[in-house]
Scaffold this active site. Sequence first.
Site: not given
Ligand code: NAD
Length: 453
Positions: A154, A229, A263, A355
């Site tokens: 997804k 992650e 991240c 962040e």
């Molecule tokens: P997000 O948590 O809002 O969404 C991430 C994914 O999860 C999306 O596909 C979203 O649709 C899905 N999602 C949202 N709610 C959900 C739920 N209740 N159940 C299942 N899936 C759900 O994050 P974002 O805004 O897309 O990305 C930014 C964040 O990602 C930042 O905090 C960043 O640090 C983190 N990030 C971490 C890494 C790592 O490797 N540690 C890498 C990239 C980004």
Amino acid sequence: MSVTQVINPSTEETVAEVKRASAADAHLAIERSQQAFKSWRQMAPGKRAELLRAFGAKVREANEELARLEVKNSGHTIANARWEANNVADVITYYAGAVERMTGSQIPVPGGVDITFLEPVGVVGVIVPWNFPMPIAGWGFAPALAAGATVVLKPAEVTPLTALRIAELALEAGIPENVFQVVTGSGSVVGEALVEDPLVRKIVFTGSTEVGIGIQQKAAKRIKRVTLELGGKSANIVFADSDITKAAASAPYSVFDNAGQDCCARSRILVEESAYDEFMAKFEVAVTNLRVEDPSLDSSEMGPLITGAHRRSVESYVDESLVLFRGSIPDGRGFWYPPTVIGGVDSSHILFREEVFGPVVTVSTFKDETEAIEMANDSEYGLSGSIWTSNLGKGLRVARGVESGNLSVNSHSSVRYWTPFGGYKMSGLGRELGPDAPNAFCEVKNVFINTDI
Ligand code: NAD
């Protein structure tokens, strides 16, 4: 059909409309994945490796097409997007090699023979954020497919285009139908369906810590395997004995890469007091020279933020009175925000703790090695970080002292796909990449055969 408008962040134009799948669509994909698992797991390792190599080759051939698509969809600079598409080809090819090396073991035991088998977990749900849609997808699906698991991916709602194209390339390469599927839609519908469905045996989630906590709680109800992650607030520690010119020239790329939507962004610069003036003078030159421009240009070093809503979130963090200096942004449409350097914050300040996920960095000073480590660790996160010093003993000592999963000495790089990647503390659970990643998609089965019967 319910659709999501996909917007180009540098022009604000609609580039595509993509289906917003329902929970029923997600369940259908999961059931198909479960069917496909039965034969994918049985496929001879050599054949599975061959198909994955063909898939990797297709992705590599499509590098420019995928990169251009990512520029339009995510506003990534074309140089970064080419690297990202190449990284997907690399990880698929790397894990194709793993298929032929995955073996169990035979353990000497009294009274019989004991054998362990590595068995693929089954259907894996890979949930990806919008900031690096291609590599993060690849880090999840490639080792899973290599292990013999099947994948329902997804993508984030706002950045689905490259994932959809990569799934087409999988089919073109001969990966059987339903072994690797992409379902587009919202987190609360498709994401939750993956997390809740009992047929999905493992979730690989990359995204915010807040959503990650909810996923771990829901997964716990079924003891579903999870790799998480999550967020970061990493430190870039600059010692006075380092090559300050190199440290200052590297610092913009360590935090403003991908407009700070990274991240691994080193969003807290910690400088040894005696080097502060020299570092800041050189850092200011590097920030003002950063080319923030149309991401489709080869010369572009930083593009826009992903959406208008995200830009408002970044703006809300920034107290203008604390801004030391800034880079520039282009005129006209697009969700631009300038590289912004903040001073005068202590460790209780929101900008030191949270962040921001945008091109905003704080600069603080420290007195000695002990204080540098304490300040770096004064965070709930622990994902990455850099240490600049000409004393490699000190570099290693500090790297061992900082509670983070990925540290680099005299470098701002975080990711090499041959090496494990993941977070300490609230930055995550488990590791991706590196040689062991396929094992995280396997159960270990132990069988004892009584030879005394
Ligand atoms: P997000 O948590 O809002 O969404 C991430 C994914 O999860 C999306 O596909 C979203 O649709 C899905 N999602 C949202 N709610 C959900 C739920 N209740 N159940 C299942 N899936 C759900 O994050 P974002 O805004 O897309 O990305 C930014 C964040 O990602 C930042 O905090 C960043 O640090 C983190 N990030 C971490 C890494 C790592 O490797 N540690 C890498 C990239 C980004």
